[in-house]
Design a protein around this motif. Structure first.
Motif: not given
Ligand SMILES: Nc1ncnc2c1ncn2[C@@H]1O[C@H](COP(=O)(O)OP(=O)(O)O)[C@@H](O)[C@H]1O
Ligand SMILES: [Mg+2]
Length: 983
Positions: A785, A857-858
């Motif tokens: 991140s 992110d994810e």
């Protein structure tokens, strides 16, 4: 007879005689029973950046009462509607009805009071005592009030902290043609709402944050043909009354949230009739802050921008008007109409509107602003830890406001960015020049807000001095830059030339000269000292009245009022105490003459005093003025009094135990003459002040231009300091769609680590048309991140015109930045984490262009692993094949790497863990090419302190799942089959 009214509370009145009627003051009213003391209006010093205080200086008391010229006539709608109440309360009721959304504060003597239900509410909100007003003939009514010097503090609580609207009703003299006639025995004044204060209409309140703008935003849409249709575009207009800044923009309806995040308005105005779809959207955008929205019905139809009375004599020509869209004009019109109803007695003074084009800027949508923590952190919503906080080195309030603007709306034009960067480079290379400019900048004042005060008929002598100093410092900065230009090489010499050409100093320098020539700074300092004493006096008389009327209410007074009261007692002994003049004797011929007259009278006074001293043969005799007694001769020695029976003639006045006072016609006459002489001087001072104010307004364009240059210099010097402190590098902006960053760092995480004595591992990024998308895998806590965000932030900094935390940075100009990071629950909108994630993802996939920069992110972690992975794949597929934008995509779904193995424009990178002996491990924050299939989640869980028993259970189930999966995978490949179809 001039008097000082003691504050009336609960209807009680006391009058103190007073000899001097100060001119140039906020006049209230005058009646046989009540004669109001007047307060210096234009002579107050600035107490810059004052925090909330319960004690106020007299100079600060003009708050809320704006000079209202001319006020609309009063509607005499009171007597008929509320016959059961006395006149004051009838007026209050009428005003409450007229301003239904506001809390009504009514000035009564030296107090601001709330009545009826407002009293009950405000007593609670402001923590003041709830009392009741009763009289034999009328029903009892709840009331609550506070002394007027606490106005600022209470406005801050109500308006700034609680977002409430406050209507201030002031006492005004009843004029000959007013419908409210002064009847015998009735007060000759009336009360009228002079201003409605809402969060967006603050002007120069002490509690205004100097470091950020205070914007009032208006939103308009084209009247839709079909009421249910969602409009395509919206018109926006926003104004900061405290600086006069005025902007407009047309934006797609879908980007309303982004516009809101960027402008950061303190209040939003729109028409009640706006379609439900827009209303609903706005309401959900502001979330918990519904009170930010004000509905306002515009009274008149829009005609032409040239009809806007925005002041400073600048008219908007037809040619200029053509560049604004009709929606922008409507929004602007609505805004000006709204302000006119809020500030009924005030002539608006704004800068000409400036249009903001969407494509001039790097667009950062609101989720990204929040996710990237540009202005505040998403954890606690605080500034510390944000990008703004980490990079701020500006030393002026204006520079700080501009920095906020630069970071939320970075430039979209390479020449503009290069020009900004050139200036930073100049200051970066020449540390001496930078330091000297910063030193000078520290001494300038907030010229934008100072100037705006004068245009709004506010501002005082201290503000003039601040302005004059700022002009001097501006001239010094100009001189310093000119000198630097003489020794600079060609490239920088021409840059400096362009910069120097932006200054306009002639008019302002003359103005500064005039100000210093007229204003007597020593006299001003003396005046402040005197006002300190006066405020003590006001506090003291308030204390007395309150104690007499209702001893229980003493709690409303500041504690030190009682202490200060004693200090104030001695101030009347010397009439010369009042001779603190703010203008020099040389300011005008008239004032010189008036001072001569005063000198002669003072001479007479001292001669009279000496003569009397000789006659009575005592040195203890003084000529005095005291409130209540007026002009008296004061003698300490009784023996001397006996000697002077001839002079005294038994005209004794009651006095203290061991002293005696008496009246003397000569002294009374001379005292009056002295008063008149002083009054003339004050009047002349007021006139000169008015002239200086006029000159400020004549120079307004030049002053504002210089202020803009100063803000730019502040930012450039600040960025240069930052770059040299942190070892940042100048980015190279190109028109390609490449990102090539070597040794990039995260600007805020790096600081946080350093505070803990840890070091940051830098990482490279290389995106281009051949490798457009990086898929980043790796264990938890190993820096995925951080890597994503640091590259987005580097891009923002570069386009804002700053150096960046990297060894080398080449950045193809970006049009929009999107970031889908972290889980931000939006409970107000009743959306689950997953829904929010999907909404944000949808926006990105719909809006990202080939010039955009996206970090994800994810994505897909908020649902079952299989569904989540499928969605992540879908998003990745869209970004790679349709948006074709630069993308960083972090995920724990390793299968994605397998599914995309033949995508040509996708690169795979990962972070890692190195395991040491006996189970120890360290995170490798360095990215390497490849895929890391291990999450090492259990290690992180152990680090976090999950009990061993739970970890053992987790470990065993993990082994079993691995075993089963391997078994299954040898039989079928269900996931890839499913996704193959989807692709
Ligand atoms: N490049 C780096 N150098 C040093 N420490 C780092 C670096 N990147 C991340 N960290 C540290 O690791 C922590 C977790 O990073 P994060 O990016 O959230 O990891 P991930 O997203 O992979 O779980 C950060 O809070 C920071 O303290
Ligand atoms: Mg992470």
């Amino acid at each position: 007879m001039n008097s000082l009214i003691r504050p009336s509370y609960a209807g009680s009145i006391a009058v103190i005689e007073r000899s001097i009627f100060q001119p140039g003051s906020l006049i209230v009213a005058s009646t046989p029973r009540r004669i109001w003391r007047t307060w210096h209006f234009q002579q107050s010093p600035a107490s810059r950046g004052a925090k909330t205080v319960s004690k106020k200086k007299v100079k600060e008391l003009q708050q809320g009462a704006i000079q209202a010229d001319p006020l609309p006539e009063l509607e005499d709608d009171r007597t008929s509607a509320y016959p059961q109440y006395p006149p004051l309360l009838q007026g209050v009721r009428a005003n409450m009805a007229k301003y239904p959304n506001c809390l009504l504060m009514t000035r009564v003597g030296n107090f601001y009071e709330f009545y009826f239900e407002h009293a009950e509410e405000c007593a609670r909100l402001l923590n003041i005592k709830l009392a009741s007003k009763s009289s034999p003939k009328h029903p009892s009514v709840p009331m609550a009030g506070f002394p007027f010097w606490q106005l600022d503090r209470n406005l801050k609580i109500l308006v700034q902290d609680l977002n409430r609207y406050v209507a201030i009703s002031e006492e005004l003299r009843v004029t000959g043609n007013s419908p409210v006639k002064a009847r015998a025995g009735m007060p000759q004044f009336d009360r009228k709402v002079t201003r409605v204060i809402s969060p967006g209409t603050l002007i120069d309140e002490k509690f205004l944050d100097p470091y950020s703008n205070n914007f009032l935003l208006s939103i308009c849409i084209e009247p839709p043909s079909d009421a249910s249709a969602t409009p395509q575009d919206i018109g926006l207009a926003w104004i900061d009354l405290s600086t006069g800044d005025f902007f407009t923009q047309t934006a797609p309806m879908a980007s309303l949230g982004t516009a809101l995040a960027r402008v950061g308005p303190r209040e939003i105005v729109m028409d009640e009739q706006i379609p439900e779809s827009v209303k609903g959207e706005l309401q959900s955008l502001v979330g918990n802050h519904q009170d930010l929205i004000t509905y306002h019905q515009t009274a008149s139809a829009f005609d032409s921008m040239s009809k806007w009375s925005i002041g400073t004599g600048e008219q908007i020509s037809g040619h200029e008007e053509a560049q604004f869209s009709s929606l922008e004009k409507l929004a602007g019109h609505q805004l000006i109409d709204y302000l006119n109803t809020r500030l009924p007695g005030l002539q608006l003074q704004l800068q000409p509107p400036r249009k903001r084009n969407l494509n001039q800027y790097l667009a950062i949508d609101r989720h990204s602003l929040r996710g990237l923590e540009v202005l505040e952190t998403s954890r606690d919503g605080l500034g510390k830890g944000s990008l703004f906080h980490a990079v701020r080195r500006t030393v002026t309030p204006g520079g700080s406001r501009l920095l906020r603007d630069r970071l939320t709306a970075p430039s979209g034009s390479i020449p503009e960015i290069d020009e900004r960067l050139d200036l930073v480079t100049l200051f970066f290379a020449d540390a001496d020049l930078r330091e000297s400019v910063i030193q000078l900048l520290r001494r300038t004042h907030d010229v934008q807000r100072l100037v705006q005060k004068f245009t709004l008929n506010k501002g005082d002598a201290d503000d003039l001095i601040s302005l004059a100093r700022a002009i001097q410092e501006t001239a010094s900065i100009h001189g310093t830059l000119r000198e630097a230009g003489e020794s600079a090489d060609d490239e920088y010499a021409s840059l400096l030339q362009r910069l120097l050409a932006k200054f306009s100093l002639d008019g302002p320098s003359l103005l500064a000269h005039q100000i210093f020539r007229c204003i007597d700074e020593e006299g001003l300092a003396q005046l402040h000292h005197q006002e300190e004493t006066e405020s003590a006096e006001v506090a003291a008389s308030a204390a007395e009245v309150v104690r007499a009327a209702s001893p229980d209410d003493m709690s409303i007074l500041p504690k030190n009022a009682r202490v200060k009261a004693r200090l104030a007692e001695n101030r009347f002994s010397d009439p010369d105490m009042h001779d603190a003049w703010i203008m020099r004797r040389t300011a005008s011929e008239t004032i010189a003459k008036l001072h001569e007259d005063l000198d002669v009278l003072k001479e007479e006074r001292s001669t009279l005093e000496q003569t009397l001293q000789q006659e009575l043969n005592t040195n203890s005799l003084t000529l005095k003025w005291t409130p209540g007694l007026g002009y008296t001769v004061h003698v300490k020695s009784l023996a001397a009094l006996n000697r002077g029976k001839e002079v005294v003639k038994d005209r004794f006045v009651p006095s203290t135990r061991n002293a005696r006072s008496f009246y003397l016609t000569e002294w009374t006459g001379l005292g009056r003459k002295l008063d008149h002489a002083r009054t003339y001087i004050r009047t002349e001072e007021t006139r000169i002040f008015g002239e200086l104010r006029q000159q400020v307004i004549q120079n307004i364009v030049a002053l504002r231009r210089n202020a803009v240059v100063i803000d730019e210099l502040d930012i450039a010097a600040a960025f240069a300091s930052l770059a040299s402190e942190e070892g940042w590098t100048r980015p190279i902006l190109t028109s390609t769609t490449n990102h090539n960053i070597v040794g990039g760092r995260h600007p805020t995480v790096k600081l946080g680590l350093e505070e803990q004595g840890r070091s940051f591992v830098s990482n490279d990024l290389n995106l281009n048309e051949h490798k457009q998308l990086w898929l980043v895998t790796g264990p938890n806590m190993a820096g995925k991140s951080t890597f994503l965000r640091q590259n987005a932030l580097i891009t923002i900094l570069a386009q804002a015109g700053s150096y960046v935390p990297a060894q080398y940075a080449e950045i193809g100009l970006v049009d929009q930045i999107f970031s889908r990071v972290g889980a931000a629950d939006d409970l107000f909108r009743d959306q689950s984490t997953f829904m929010v994630e999907m909404l944000e993802t949808a926006t990105i996939l719909k809006q990202a262009t080939a010039r955009s920069f996206v970090i994800m992110d994810e994505v897909g972690r908020g649902t079952t692993p299989q569904d989540g992975m499928a969605i992540a794949y879908g998003a990745l597929h869209h970004l790679h094949n349709i948006n074709k934008c630069r993308t960083l995509f972090a995920t724990h779904f390793h299968t994605l790497a397998d599914l995309t193995h033949d995508w040509t424009r996708l690169a795979r990178y990962c972070t890692d863990i190195t395991e040491g002996p006996s189970g120890s491990f360290t995170f490798q924050h360095k990215l390497r090419p490849g895929v890391n299939r291990q999450s090492h989640a259990l290690k992180v869980a152990r680090l976090a302190g999950i009990p061993n028993a739970a970890l053992d259970a987790a470990d065993s189930v993990l082994c079993r799942l691995h075993f089963e999966k391997n078994d299954r995978d040898t039989l079928t490949e269900p996931t890839s089959a499913l996704l193959g179809a989807a692709a």
